[in-house]
Design an enzyme around this catalytic site. Structure first.
Site, mmCIF file in Angstrom:
data_model
loop_
_atom_site.group_PDB
_atom_site.id
_atom_site.type_symbol
_atom_site.label_atom_id
_atom_site.label_comp_id
_atom_site.label_asym_id
_atom_site.label_seq_id
_atom_site.Cartn_x
_atom_site.Cartn_y
_atom_site.Cartn_z
ATOM 1 N N GLY A 19 0.804 -1.120 -0.009
ATOM 2 C CA GLY A 19 0.001 -0.248 0.009
ATOM 3 C C GLY A 19 1.072 1.322 -0.149
ATOM 4 N N ARG A 44 6.400 -9.982 2.397
ATOM 5 C CA ARG A 44 6.300 -9.102 1.667
ATOM 6 C C ARG A 44 7.463 -8.106 1.605
ATOM 7 N NH1 ARG A 44 0.975 -8.756 -1.069
ATOM 8 N NH2 ARG A 44 -0.161 -9.962 0.477
ATOM 9 N N ASN A 92 3.615 5.485 9.361
ATOM 10 C CA ASN A 92 2.571 5.169 8.477
ATOM 11 C C ASN A 92 1.468 3.868 8.572
ATOM 12 O OD1 ASN A 92 1.384 4.724 5.443
ATOM 13 N ND2 ASN A 92 2.626 2.787 5.811
ATOM 14 N N ALA A 93 2.145 2.988 9.611
ATOM 15 C CA ALA A 93 1.458 1.625 9.655
ATOM 16 C C ALA A 93 0.175 2.079 10.398
ATOM 17 C CB ALA A 93 2.207 0.754 10.465
ATOM 18 N N TYR A 157 -10.978 3.600 14.879
ATOM 19 C CA TYR A 157 -9.851 4.080 13.781
ATOM 20 C C TYR A 157 -9.944 5.638 13.862
ATOM 21 C CZ TYR A 157 -7.880 4.550 9.157
ATOM 22 O OH TYR A 157 -6.988 4.940 8.082
ATOM 23 N N ILE A 190 -7.236 6.066 -0.701
ATOM 24 C CA ILE A 190 -6.123 5.783 -1.254
ATOM 25 C C ILE A 190 -6.351 4.394 -1.827
ATOM 26 C CG2 ILE A 190 -3.535 5.933 -1.598
ATOM 27 C CD1 ILE A 190 -3.585 6.742 1.325
HETATM 28 N N1 LIG Z 1 -6.084 3.336 2.167
HETATM 29 C C1 LIG Z 1 -6.832 4.467 2.484
HETATM 30 O O1 LIG Z 1 -7.922 4.653 1.873
HETATM 31 C C2 LIG Z 1 -6.261 5.349 3.623
HETATM 32 C C3 LIG Z 1 -7.096 6.430 3.689
HETATM 33 C C4 LIG Z 1 -6.409 7.303 4.614
HETATM 34 C C5 LIG Z 1 -5.381 7.167 5.528
HETATM 35 N N2 LIG Z 1 -4.797 5.834 5.398
HETATM 36 C C6 LIG Z 1 -3.535 5.486 6.255
HETATM 37 O O2 LIG Z 1 -2.429 5.378 5.376
HETATM 38 C C7 LIG Z 1 -1.671 4.662 6.028
HETATM 39 C C8 LIG Z 1 -1.349 3.208 5.106
HETATM 40 O O3 LIG Z 1 -2.466 2.640 4.731
HETATM 41 P P1 LIG Z 1 -2.617 1.679 3.547
HETATM 42 O O4 LIG Z 1 -3.936 1.795 2.940
HETATM 43 O O5 LIG Z 1 -1.333 1.487 2.793
HETATM 44 O O6 LIG Z 1 -2.996 0.265 4.581
HETATM 45 P P2 LIG Z 1 -2.522 -1.253 4.329
HETATM 46 O O7 LIG Z 1 -3.447 -2.081 4.927
HETATM 47 O O8 LIG Z 1 -2.463 -1.650 2.925
HETATM 48 O O9 LIG Z 1 -1.043 -1.368 4.794
HETATM 49 C C9 LIG Z 1 -0.617 -1.148 6.200
HETATM 50 C C10 LIG Z 1 0.539 -1.962 6.580
HETATM 51 O O10 LIG Z 1 0.929 -1.803 7.853
HETATM 52 C C11 LIG Z 1 1.402 -2.883 8.160
HETATM 53 N N3 LIG Z 1 0.830 -3.440 9.723
HETATM 54 C C12 LIG Z 1 -0.350 -3.530 10.036
HETATM 55 N N4 LIG Z 1 -0.335 -3.793 11.384
HETATM 56 C C13 LIG Z 1 0.845 -3.774 11.991
HETATM 57 C C14 LIG Z 1 1.706 -3.999 13.078
HETATM 58 N N5 LIG Z 1 1.150 -4.323 14.064
HETATM 59 N N6 LIG Z 1 3.277 -4.144 13.039
HETATM 60 C C15 LIG Z 1 3.844 -3.731 11.733
HETATM 61 N N7 LIG Z 1 3.279 -3.447 10.737
HETATM 62 C C16 LIG Z 1 1.990 -3.479 10.767
HETATM 63 C C17 LIG Z 1 0.784 -3.923 7.526
HETATM 64 O O11 LIG Z 1 1.484 -5.439 7.415
HETATM 65 C C18 LIG Z 1 0.545 -3.409 6.064
HETATM 66 O O12 LIG Z 1 1.913 -3.644 5.170
HETATM 67 C C19 LIG Z 1 -2.355 4.109 7.151
HETATM 68 O O13 LIG Z 1 -1.985 4.995 8.194
HETATM 69 C C20 LIG Z 1 -3.712 4.392 6.895
HETATM 70 O O14 LIG Z 1 -4.401 4.601 8.138
HETATM 71 C C21 LIG Z 1 -5.237 5.147 4.512
#
Ligand SMILES: NC(=O)c1ccc[n+]([C@@H]2O[C@H](COP(=O)([O-])OP(=O)(O)OC[C@H]3O[C@@H](n4cnc5c(N)ncnc54)[C@H](O)[C@@H]3O)[C@@H](O)[C@H]2O)c1
Length: 249
Positions: A19, A44, A92-93, A157, A190
């Protein structure tokens, strides 16, 4: 091209395996930074580092970590520091959580806060201590529109993301005199695996609320993170809305 000044700088990114995190790893690597990539999905995360090894430039160091474990967070900071002082931290996680507020269990609440807020606080405190000593640092927290405006789902969240925005300002105020900037980026949707888990009806409804008419690519969000991580950044304590106009304020 942005003049990011990131060549040779050490950048620590959490949630790096897929992501937005993976897009961030690619973007910082392309800028010539030395990336330390932290994720619980070891396979990954390693595969991405391996792929980028083939692309040349600085190597990416993948570290396996579960951010719920604060001892592991401290260990990861030590392992990263062995690579060189960390100049940039991107929190970011995150773990998604979208059920109706009536159905959230105490366990889910704690888990969301552990990954999305508590880990960011302790990781930032570890890393910021060195930045403060050296008089330089760039910290970027990935928040969300969910932390700025209410949704019918996602109470845990959204609350954790609102907390992350508050934490951004606290660290920014605390560190401003040390040459360390701390900012948040608040995307709406996103195109990542996280959003692909949203049911199609909700996704269509949320997309319809975006004036630009579509959801963001991870690269578009990463571009703003690069700007805030660059040497020339003068913003601190700010939250950058990268939401296609879904929230104008
Ligand atoms: N995708 C969206 O629509 C969106 C919208 C607003 C904000 N965000 C934010 O953007 C950021 C990235 O989101 P994304 O969509 O890429 O998410 P995603 O779920 O695709 O990826 C999240 C990553 O975090 C890792 N992760 C989760 N729990 C973990 C833990 N306990 N320890 C270590 N790693 C861990 C996962 O393995 C994964 O690789 C996040 O903070 C999310 O809240 C995403």
């Amino acid at each position: 091209m942005l003049a990011t000044g990131l060549v040779g700088r050490t950048v620590l990114i959490t949630g790096s395996a897929q992501g937005l995190g993976a897009a961030l790893v690619r973007a910082f690597h392309a800028e010539g930074a030395r990336v330390v990539a932290l994720d619980v999905d070891d396979a990954r995360n390693r595969a991405l580092a391996e792929e980028l090894r083939g692309a040349g430039g600085e190597s990416v160091l993948p570290l396996h970590i579960d951010l719920r474990d604060l001892e592991a967070v401290a260990d990861a900071c030590r392992a990263a520091a062995a690579r060189g002082p960390v100049d940039v931290l991107v929190n970011n996680a995150a773990r998604p959580s979208a059920g109706p507020l009536w159905e959230i269990t105490p366990e889910e609440w704690d888990e969301v806060f552990a990954v999305n807020l508590r880990a960011a606080f302790f990781l930032t405190r570890h890393i910021a201590a060195g930045m403060r000593e050296r008089g330089y640092g760039r910290i970027v927290n990935i928040a969300s529109i969910a932390g700025q405006t209410p949704r019918p789902t996602g109470a845990a969240y959204g609350s954790a993301k609102a907390g992350l925005i508050a934490l951004t300002r606290v660290f920014a105020a605390e560190l401003a005199a040390s040459g360390v900037t701390v900012n948040a980026v608040a995307p709406a949707m996103i195109d990542t695996p996280m959003v692909r888990s949203v049911d199609p009806g909700t996704l269509a409804e949320l997309t319809a609320r975006v004036p630009l008419g579509r959801i963001a690519t991870p690269q578009e969000v990463a571009r703003v993170v690069l700007l805030l991580a660059s040497e020339e950044n003068f913003a601190t304590g700010a939250t950058y809305d990268v939401n296609g106009g879904a929230l104008m304020r």
